[in-house]
Design a protein around this motif. Sequence first.
Motif, PDB file in Angstrom:
ATOM      1  N   ARG A 144       0.825  -1.214   0.000  1.00  0.00           N
ATOM      2  CA  ARG A 144       0.000   0.000   0.000  1.00  0.00           C
ATOM      3  C   ARG A 144       0.858   1.262   0.000  1.00  0.00           C
ATOM      4  O   ARG A 144       0.458   2.296  -0.543  1.00  0.00           O
ATOM      5  N   TRP A 145       2.026   1.175   0.632  1.00  0.00           N
ATOM      6  CA  TRP A 145       2.958   2.308   0.687  1.00  0.00           C
ATOM      7  C   TRP A 145       4.343   1.714   0.952  1.00  0.00           C
ATOM      8  O   TRP A 145       4.766   1.575   2.092  1.00  0.00           O
ATOM      9  N   PRO A 146       5.069   1.303  -0.086  1.00  0.00           N
ATOM     10  CA  PRO A 146       6.278   0.479   0.067  1.00  0.00           C
ATOM     11  C   PRO A 146       7.378   1.156   0.866  1.00  0.00           C
ATOM     12  O   PRO A 146       7.698   2.323   0.644  1.00  0.00           O
ATOM     13  N   PHE A 147       7.952   0.377   1.766  1.00  0.00           N
ATOM     14  CA  PHE A 147       9.044   0.874   2.596  1.00  0.00           C
ATOM     15  C   PHE A 147      10.272   1.193   1.734  1.00  0.00           C
ATOM     16  O   PHE A 147      10.856   2.279   1.825  1.00  0.00           O
ATOM     17  N   VAL A 148      10.681   0.255   0.895  1.00  0.00           N
ATOM     18  CA  VAL A 148      11.847   0.417   0.023  1.00  0.00           C
ATOM     19  C   VAL A 148      11.436   0.097  -1.409  1.00  0.00           C
ATOM     20  O   VAL A 148      10.769  -0.905  -1.659  1.00  0.00           O
ATOM     21  N   THR A 149      11.835   0.954  -2.340  1.00  0.00           N
ATOM     22  CA  THR A 149      11.672   0.680  -3.765  1.00  0.00           C
ATOM     23  C   THR A 149      13.063   0.459  -4.344  1.00  0.00           C
ATOM     24  O   THR A 149      13.909   1.352  -4.301  1.00  0.00           O
ATOM     25  N   HIS A 150      13.266  -0.738  -4.857  1.00  0.00           N
ATOM     26  CA  HIS A 150      14.596  -1.157  -5.304  1.00  0.00           C
ATOM     27  C   HIS A 150      14.605  -1.296  -6.819  1.00  0.00           C
ATOM     28  O   HIS A 150      13.826  -2.061  -7.390  1.00  0.00           O
ATOM     29  N   PHE A 151      15.531  -0.597  -7.466  1.00  0.00           N
ATOM     30  CA  PHE A 151      15.575  -0.561  -8.926  1.00  0.00           C
ATOM     31  C   PHE A 151      16.473  -1.655  -9.477  1.00  0.00           C
ATOM     32  O   PHE A 151      17.495  -1.399 -10.124  1.00  0.00           O
ATOM     33  N   VAL A 152      16.060  -2.884  -9.238  1.00  0.00           N
ATOM     34  CA  VAL A 152      16.778  -4.056  -9.727  1.00  0.00           C
ATOM     35  C   VAL A 152      16.738  -4.060 -11.257  1.00  0.00           C
ATOM     36  O   VAL A 152      15.690  -3.868 -11.861  1.00  0.00           O
ATOM     37  N   GLY A 153      17.884  -4.284 -11.886  1.00  0.00           N
ATOM     38  CA  GLY A 153      17.947  -4.341 -13.342  1.00  0.00           C
ATOM     39  C   GLY A 153      18.217  -3.008 -13.998  1.00  0.00           C
ATOM     40  O   GLY A 153      18.503  -2.952 -15.198  1.00  0.00           O
ATOM     41  N   CYS A 154      18.109  -1.924 -13.239  1.00  0.00           N
ATOM     42  CA  CYS A 154      18.474  -0.602 -13.759  1.00  0.00           C
ATOM     43  C   CYS A 154      19.945  -0.345 -13.428  1.00  0.00           C
ATOM     44  O   CYS A 154      20.397  -0.659 -12.325  1.00  0.00           O
ATOM     45  N   LYS A 155      20.655   0.213 -14.352  1.00  0.00           N
ATOM     46  CA  LYS A 155      22.072   0.516 -14.137  1.00  0.00           C
ATOM     47  C   LYS A 155      22.325   1.984 -14.471  1.00  0.00           C
ATOM     48  O   LYS A 155      22.968   2.309 -15.470  1.00  0.00           O
ATOM     49  N   PRO A 156      21.817   2.903 -13.653  1.00  0.00           N
ATOM     50  CA  PRO A 156      21.979   4.319 -13.983  1.00  0.00           C
ATOM     51  C   PRO A 156      23.434   4.765 -14.017  1.00  0.00           C
ATOM     52  O   PRO A 156      23.769   5.742 -14.687  1.00  0.00           O
ATOM     53  N   CYS A 157      24.294   4.027 -13.313  1.00  0.00           N
ATOM     54  CA  CYS A 157      25.702   4.405 -13.284  1.00  0.00           C
ATOM     55  C   CYS A 157      26.516   3.654 -14.322  1.00  0.00           C
ATOM     56  O   CYS A 157      27.660   3.989 -14.589  1.00  0.00           O
ATOM     57  N   GLY A 158      25.932   2.624 -14.917  1.00  0.00           N
ATOM     58  CA  GLY A 158      26.665   1.820 -15.877  1.00  0.00           C
ATOM     59  C   GLY A 158      26.263   2.123 -17.302  1.00  0.00           C
ATOM     60  O   GLY A 158      25.442   2.997 -17.579  1.00  0.00           O
ATOM     61  N   SER A 159      26.840   1.371 -18.221  1.00  0.00           N
ATOM     62  CA  SER A 159      26.569   1.579 -19.641  1.00  0.00           C
ATOM     63  C   SER A 159      25.586   0.560 -20.192  1.00  0.00           C
ATOM     64  O   SER A 159      25.329   0.521 -21.383  1.00  0.00           O
ATOM     65  N   TYR A 160      25.049  -0.280 -19.318  1.00  0.00           N
ATOM     66  CA  TYR A 160      24.086  -1.278 -19.767  1.00  0.00           C
ATOM     67  C   TYR A 160      23.097  -1.537 -18.635  1.00  0.00           C
ATOM     68  O   TYR A 160      23.307  -1.167 -17.489  1.00  0.00           O
ATOM     69  N   ASP A 188      19.051  -3.941 -17.780  1.00  0.00           N
ATOM     70  CA  ASP A 188      17.985  -4.803 -18.287  1.00  0.00           C
ATOM     71  C   ASP A 188      16.789  -4.011 -18.786  1.00  0.00           C
ATOM     72  O   ASP A 188      15.889  -4.583 -19.406  1.00  0.00           O
ATOM     73  N   TYR A 189      16.759  -2.707 -18.512  1.00  0.00           N
ATOM     74  CA  TYR A 189      15.630  -1.869 -18.909  1.00  0.00           C
ATOM     75  C   TYR A 189      16.158  -0.612 -19.603  1.00  0.00           C
ATOM     76  O   TYR A 189      17.302  -0.204 -19.377  1.00  0.00           O
ATOM     77  N   PRO A 190      15.322   0.014 -20.432  1.00  0.00           N
ATOM     78  CA  PRO A 190      15.759   1.261 -21.082  1.00  0.00           C
ATOM     79  C   PRO A 190      16.140   2.308 -20.049  1.00  0.00           C
ATOM     80  O   PRO A 190      15.468   2.466 -19.015  1.00  0.00           O
ATOM     81  N   VAL A 191      17.226   3.011 -20.315  1.00  0.00           N
ATOM     82  CA  VAL A 191      17.736   4.007 -19.371  1.00  0.00           C
ATOM     83  C   VAL A 191      16.682   5.070 -19.087  1.00  0.00           C
ATOM     84  O   VAL A 191      16.491   5.484 -17.927  1.00  0.00           O
ATOM     85  N   GLU A 192      15.963   5.505 -20.121  1.00  0.00           N
ATOM     86  CA  GLU A 192      14.963   6.557 -19.937  1.00  0.00           C
ATOM     87  C   GLU A 192      13.882   6.123 -18.955  1.00  0.00           C
ATOM     88  O   GLU A 192      13.456   6.900 -18.085  1.00  0.00           O
ATOM     89  N   ARG A 193      13.438   4.873 -19.082  1.00  0.00           N
ATOM     90  CA  ARG A 193      12.405   4.379 -18.168  1.00  0.00           C
ATOM     91  C   ARG A 193      12.921   4.316 -16.738  1.00  0.00           C
ATOM     92  O   ARG A 193      12.214   4.687 -15.787  1.00  0.00           O
ATOM     93  N   CYS A 194      14.148   3.852 -16.580  1.00  0.00           N
ATOM     94  CA  CYS A 194      14.724   3.737 -15.238  1.00  0.00           C
ATOM     95  C   CYS A 194      14.871   5.105 -14.576  1.00  0.00           C
ATOM     96  O   CYS A 194      14.503   5.289 -13.410  1.00  0.00           O
TER      97      CYS A 194
END
Length: 458
Positions: free
Chosen positions: A372-388, A390-396
């Motif tokens: 209902r109101w998540p304690f932690v939201t974890h962006f698994v598969g997003c690599k904002p600091c890397g060059s690759y 699992d998901y499009p960078v824009e979406r992440c």
Amino acid sequence: MGQDNFTPQKRSSTGGGLTTTNDVAAAGGRTRGFPGMPRGRQIHKTFNNIKITILCGFVTILVLRGTIGVGNLGSSEAEAVNQNLIEETNRILAEIRSDSDPTDPDEPPETEINPNITYTLGPKISDWNQQRKVWLSQNPEFPNFVNGKARILLVTGSPPNPCDNAIGDHYLLKAIKNKIDYCRLHGIEIVYNMAHLDRELAGYWAKLPLIRRLMLSHPEVEWIWWMDSDAFFTDMVFEIPLSKYDKYNLVVHGYPDLMFEQKSWIALNTGSFLFRNCQWSLDLLDAWAPMGPKGPIREEAGKVLTANLKGRPAFEADDQSALIYLLLSQKDQWMDKVFLENQYYLHGYWAGLVDRYEEMMEKYHPGLGDERWPFVTHFVGCKPCGSYGDYPVERCLRSMQRAFNFADNQVLKLYGFRHRGLLGPNIKRIRNETVTPLEIVDQLDIRRSAHGKSESQS
């Protein structure tokens, strides 16, 4: 469980480890062409040389274009342009030929990990509980419980180098700002690490030597709480119910059915978990680490994990899969002190949450910590600091911005502001100033609901 293929061993100076390919074992992990250089380092050097070659060709083109393009300029201006290109090239080359280059004369040669010797995090400690008890009694100014609450140290970090994607550093800043806000509101200490404490345990494994070092260096801390850099607190009111874990030493988000019935490689998530500072935790770290050294050991361990964990792709050993395998293969030794938490989101998978924030704000309130109101939201598969990733960078990045604003609104509310939307940085005033500001503090301060009553000296 395939325990015949891989058995974590006790500490010793000899004995078998993971089975490796015969050619690597016979060569002692070194190549014939470079007898003084480990094979992994030679590969790293080769890649660097390729990068340098490509870069030099690219710079040559730039110089030629610059020379042609500035033909109408004076010779001094053309030389200045070319000089700037050369300086920039030298800067980039210096980064590539950094202290990770095995031929650097200022660095002592690295010793190759022997795959036939079980890897250890450090000297075996067997009386940590007693050492810590004595230290706490001798240092009462550093209690492990403050106002009846166990002292927690939140640990996170990022690589020592800049992000591959420049905007990644900006989102790392947002993520650490979010964690600092939560820790400030709940009286939690925080450590942000950017150093590789163990060269062999890089990548996902870097957290293990760091956690061990912090346990031994901060005996006043009762719980070490690891959180990945790509995880955000999104319920700034919710507090972990520590009293629930009085009989446990490891708290991790997980599902018993996925763990014991399906033996799934995603049965638990090591992006956010708590370790009690005790002997049991040191022992578990010792048992967990041997699959982690980079190179042949990690590659061979990955094959074992893929063969034994449902749904796991074929890749080198990661810390999460290794922990699942360890807890399954040695269940009787460890599981009675492990709590698989799923009543609230110690780890909440972002893809199913970020687009529901408006619905949550309309129907619910912070302090719930669950779907209902998540304690932690974890962006698994997003690599904002890397060059690759699992998901499009824009979406992440869009989703991370929404998570940040969703959490930040809960902080800004006390000050009379909120973000104009979940995607932008601009804020707006939500109430007027008053001559009795403390009434607002009494109503809205998150710290009041988090800490309860306490006395202050004036």
